[in-house]
Design a protein around this motif. Sequence first.
Motif, PDB file in Angstrom:
ATOM      1  N   GLY A  36       0.788  -1.231   0.000  1.00  0.00           N
ATOM      2  CA  GLY A  36       0.000   0.000   0.000  1.00  0.00           C
ATOM      3  C   GLY A  36       0.815   1.273   0.000  1.00  0.00           C
ATOM      4  N   SER A  37       2.053   1.225  -0.510  1.00  0.00           N
ATOM      5  CA  SER A  37       2.920   2.400  -0.459  1.00  0.00           C
ATOM      6  C   SER A  37       2.907   3.227  -1.738  1.00  0.00           C
ATOM      7  N   SER A  38       2.053   2.893  -2.702  1.00  0.00           N
ATOM      8  CA  SER A  38       2.037   3.631  -3.970  1.00  0.00           C
ATOM      9  C   SER A  38       1.519   5.054  -3.751  1.00  0.00           C
ATOM     10  N   LEU A  39       1.891   5.941  -4.667  1.00  0.00           N
ATOM     11  CA  LEU A  39       1.647   7.367  -4.489  1.00  0.00           C
ATOM     12  C   LEU A  39       0.693   7.970  -5.507  1.00  0.00           C
ATOM     13  N   GLU A  40       0.249   7.201  -6.485  1.00  0.00           N
ATOM     14  CA  GLU A  40      -0.590   7.766  -7.545  1.00  0.00           C
ATOM     15  C   GLU A  40      -1.953   7.094  -7.648  1.00  0.00           C
ATOM     16  N   LEU A  69       0.477  23.678  -9.560  1.00  0.00           N
ATOM     17  CA  LEU A  69       1.941  23.594  -9.531  1.00  0.00           C
ATOM     18  C   LEU A  69       2.423  22.291 -10.170  1.00  0.00           C
ATOM     19  N   ASN A  70       1.739  21.215  -9.844  1.00  0.00           N
ATOM     20  CA  ASN A  70       2.106  19.923 -10.418  1.00  0.00           C
ATOM     21  C   ASN A  70       1.931  19.947 -11.936  1.00  0.00           C
ATOM     22  N   HIS A  71       0.832  20.530 -12.387  1.00  0.00           N
ATOM     23  CA  HIS A  71       0.558  20.615 -13.829  1.00  0.00           C
ATOM     24  C   HIS A  71       1.661  21.393 -14.551  1.00  0.00           C
ATOM     25  N   LYS A  72       2.053  22.524 -13.982  1.00  0.00           N
ATOM     26  CA  LYS A  72       3.101  23.333 -14.597  1.00  0.00           C
ATOM     27  C   LYS A  72       4.434  22.595 -14.601  1.00  0.00           C
ATOM     28  N   LEU A  73       4.742  21.920 -13.497  1.00  0.00           N
ATOM     29  CA  LEU A  73       6.004  21.186 -13.398  1.00  0.00           C
ATOM     30  C   LEU A  73       6.084  20.077 -14.445  1.00  0.00           C
ATOM     31  N   VAL A  74       5.041  19.276 -14.549  1.00  0.00           N
ATOM     32  CA  VAL A  74       5.062  18.165 -15.506  1.00  0.00           C
ATOM     33  C   VAL A  74       5.085  18.693 -16.935  1.00  0.00           C
ATOM     34  N   SER A  75       4.323  19.734 -17.210  1.00  0.00           N
ATOM     35  CA  SER A  75       4.332  20.323 -18.552  1.00  0.00           C
ATOM     36  C   SER A  75       5.732  20.810 -18.915  1.00  0.00           C
ATOM     37  N   ARG A  76       6.413  21.408 -17.940  1.00  0.00           N
ATOM     38  CA  ARG A  76       7.780  21.884 -18.187  1.00  0.00           C
ATOM     39  C   ARG A  76       8.705  20.702 -18.485  1.00  0.00           C
ATOM     40  N   ALA A  77       8.608  19.646 -17.698  1.00  0.00           N
ATOM     41  CA  ALA A  77       9.458  18.475 -17.911  1.00  0.00           C
ATOM     42  C   ALA A  77       9.244  17.889 -19.304  1.00  0.00           C
ATOM     43  N   LEU A  78       7.994  17.803 -19.728  1.00  0.00           N
ATOM     44  CA  LEU A  78       7.699  17.258 -21.057  1.00  0.00           C
ATOM     45  C   LEU A  78       8.263  18.151 -22.158  1.00  0.00           C
ATOM     46  N   SER A  79       8.181  19.456 -21.959  1.00  0.00           N
ATOM     47  CA  SER A  79       8.690  20.385 -22.975  1.00  0.00           C
ATOM     48  C   SER A  79      10.201  20.310 -23.102  1.00  0.00           C
ATOM     49  N   LEU A  80      10.879  19.810 -22.068  1.00  0.00           N
ATOM     50  CA  LEU A  80      12.336  19.697 -22.075  1.00  0.00           C
ATOM     51  C   LEU A  80      12.808  18.301 -22.469  1.00  0.00           C
ATOM     52  N   GLY A  81      11.906  17.495 -22.993  1.00  0.00           N
ATOM     53  CA  GLY A  81      12.280  16.155 -23.439  1.00  0.00           C
ATOM     54  C   GLY A  81      12.250  15.124 -22.340  1.00  0.00           C
ATOM     55  N   GLY A  82      11.542  15.425 -21.235  1.00  0.00           N
ATOM     56  CA  GLY A  82      11.467  14.506 -20.104  1.00  0.00           C
ATOM     57  C   GLY A  82      10.182  13.709 -20.093  1.00  0.00           C
ATOM     58  N   THR A  83       9.914  13.113 -18.946  1.00  0.00           N
ATOM     59  CA  THR A  83       8.737  12.260 -18.765  1.00  0.00           C
ATOM     60  C   THR A  83       7.901  12.760 -17.596  1.00  0.00           C
ATOM     61  N   CYS A  84       6.616  12.433 -17.639  1.00  0.00           N
ATOM     62  CA  CYS A  84       5.719  12.858 -16.559  1.00  0.00           C
ATOM     63  C   CYS A  84       5.932  12.060 -15.282  1.00  0.00           C
ATOM     64  N   THR A  85       6.611  10.916 -15.381  1.00  0.00           N
ATOM     65  CA  THR A  85       6.901  10.140 -14.179  1.00  0.00           C
ATOM     66  C   THR A  85       8.154   9.307 -14.390  1.00  0.00           C
ATOM     67  N   GLY A  86       9.126   9.488 -13.512  1.00  0.00           N
ATOM     68  CA  GLY A  86      10.354   8.709 -13.593  1.00  0.00           C
ATOM     69  C   GLY A  86      10.292   7.407 -12.847  1.00  0.00           C
ATOM     70  N   GLU A  87       9.368   7.322 -11.842  1.00  0.00           N
ATOM     71  CA  GLU A  87       9.335   6.091 -11.058  1.00  0.00           C
ATOM     72  C   GLU A  87       8.019   5.821 -10.346  1.00  0.00           C
ATOM     73  N   HIS A  88       7.170   6.801 -10.131  1.00  0.00           N
ATOM     74  CA  HIS A  88       5.926   6.542  -9.399  1.00  0.00           C
ATOM     75  C   HIS A  88       4.892   5.807 -10.240  1.00  0.00           C
ATOM     76  N   GLY A  89       4.926   5.993 -11.548  1.00  0.00           N
ATOM     77  CA  GLY A  89       3.920   5.410 -12.409  1.00  0.00           C
ATOM     78  C   GLY A  89       2.800   6.390 -12.711  1.00  0.00           C
ATOM     79  N   ILE A  90       1.859   5.951 -13.557  1.00  0.00           N
ATOM     80  CA  ILE A  90       0.753   6.808 -13.995  1.00  0.00           C
ATOM     81  C   ILE A  90      -0.414   6.750 -13.014  1.00  0.00           C
ATOM     82  N   GLY A  91      -0.856   5.531 -12.662  1.00  0.00           N
ATOM     83  CA  GLY A  91      -1.972   5.390 -11.740  1.00  0.00           C
ATOM     84  C   GLY A  91      -3.183   6.158 -12.214  1.00  0.00           C
TER      85      GLY A  91
END
Length: 475
Positions: free
Chosen positions: A90-94, A413-435
């Motif tokens: 039960g330790s998942s975050l998403e 804040l989360n929306h802006k952060l993830v949008s920024r990461a995607l615009s820089l060639g990144g991913t919306c999640t490095g390890e937590h998963g989509i959920g």
Amino acid sequence: MNAPTSPQHLAPHVAQREVPAALIAALQSRFGVNCSTAQVIREQHGRDESAFTTVPPPAAVVFAESTQDVADAIKLAAQYQVPVIPFGVGSSLEGHLLAVQGGISVDVGRMNKVLSINAEDLTVTVQPGVTRKQLNDEIKSTGLFFPIDPGADASIGGMSATRASGTNAVRYGTMRENVLALEVVTASGEVIRTGTRAKKSSAGYDLTRLFVGSEGTLGVMTEITVRLYPLPEAVSAAICSFPSIEAAVHATISIIQMGVPIARVELIDTNTVRMVNAYAKLGLAESPMLLMEFHGSPNGVKEQAETVQEIATDLGGQSFEWATTPEERTRLWTARHNAYFAALQSKPGCRAISTDTCVPISRLADCLLDSVAEADASGIPYFLVGHVGDGNFHFGYLIDPNIPTERETAEDLNHKLVSRALSLGGTCTGEHGIGLHKMDFLVTETGAGAVDMMRTIKRALDPHNIMNPGKIFSM
């Protein structure tokens, strides 16, 4: 991109599937006391560490003790086309384990045996309920260890399902690289095996990689074979304070680009250091900090550490503190792993809206510094930690769950952060998963065509959509 659905508004829009009394009776007949409909047990299995709070619990919980138990539970659920949600610790975050469409929870926590240790081949096969700490305790006499460390004492099954990584990923990779073979119960209740203990294979489709990261939407893992590594001859840890987050990030980039084989490099911002000091009664300098670890021979570790210290010093690093004994290293890493709980204690009654993005290392400073500025301007308390050696970092926005505007600010804040990461060639999640939380972002990251292909795979393997439905993407 549409803003993600806010967690507190999610549940009313999701249709709950009926769980027939006949199915509950059949489960109780098959599993006896290992099938519970008690409210407290159901509620325990209807929440995780995410900020989702209004999803109803599953109708029943089956405590599986064998692969056959899992297969029988899924066959009965399939007969009635009722959802099945796997549960580890039960330790998942998403929101991975929430019963958003109703159904039953299959708890594999009692499937916690280390089945075979093959020290000569550097592999071990375990049941899904084995936790990472338990695994390392049971293999320590072999001189080997399992390096994937997501912080929480998660189960190997859950870590495989979410393709977890953590603090050691910069050197040892993620679960994607370290899972060799699986036994899986499919949506029809069939037991299949994927992969072997061999280091490589060119035999057909790579089904192991398909299931690793599938978040329980394609089947339930009942055996997992993972890689092990020799315990390093020497281990040294160090902390170094910096005048700014920017200096700490540039030090990290220089370390990685110079090819220093560092095992771990973690960023902790000033807010988090302050929270950890209060929680763990430590006296760490309250400024941005890198927490590092070096593995190898005594001479190799010494050379790595000296190189890193030179790089850090050039960028304003100071207050180096070395830890070479297990007790000293444990003290430092316990502080890092307790950051989440330290943050929650800093604002009693709060919940943390956790983020998780990963960008190419060359764009880390761009992404991180702009995100810090936005968080500071918002007035929302937050903590920041990052496995910055591979470009992965996390914010935790601390909100009062009873104040809707705070949640809305954190989600923005989360929306802006993830949008920024995607615009820089990144991913919306490095390890937590989509959920549940990042379903909209997945479409933005991969494109509608790729998500449609995922749906096609899901329909082929789970035609009645009973395996953890409502996660990763909508059907």
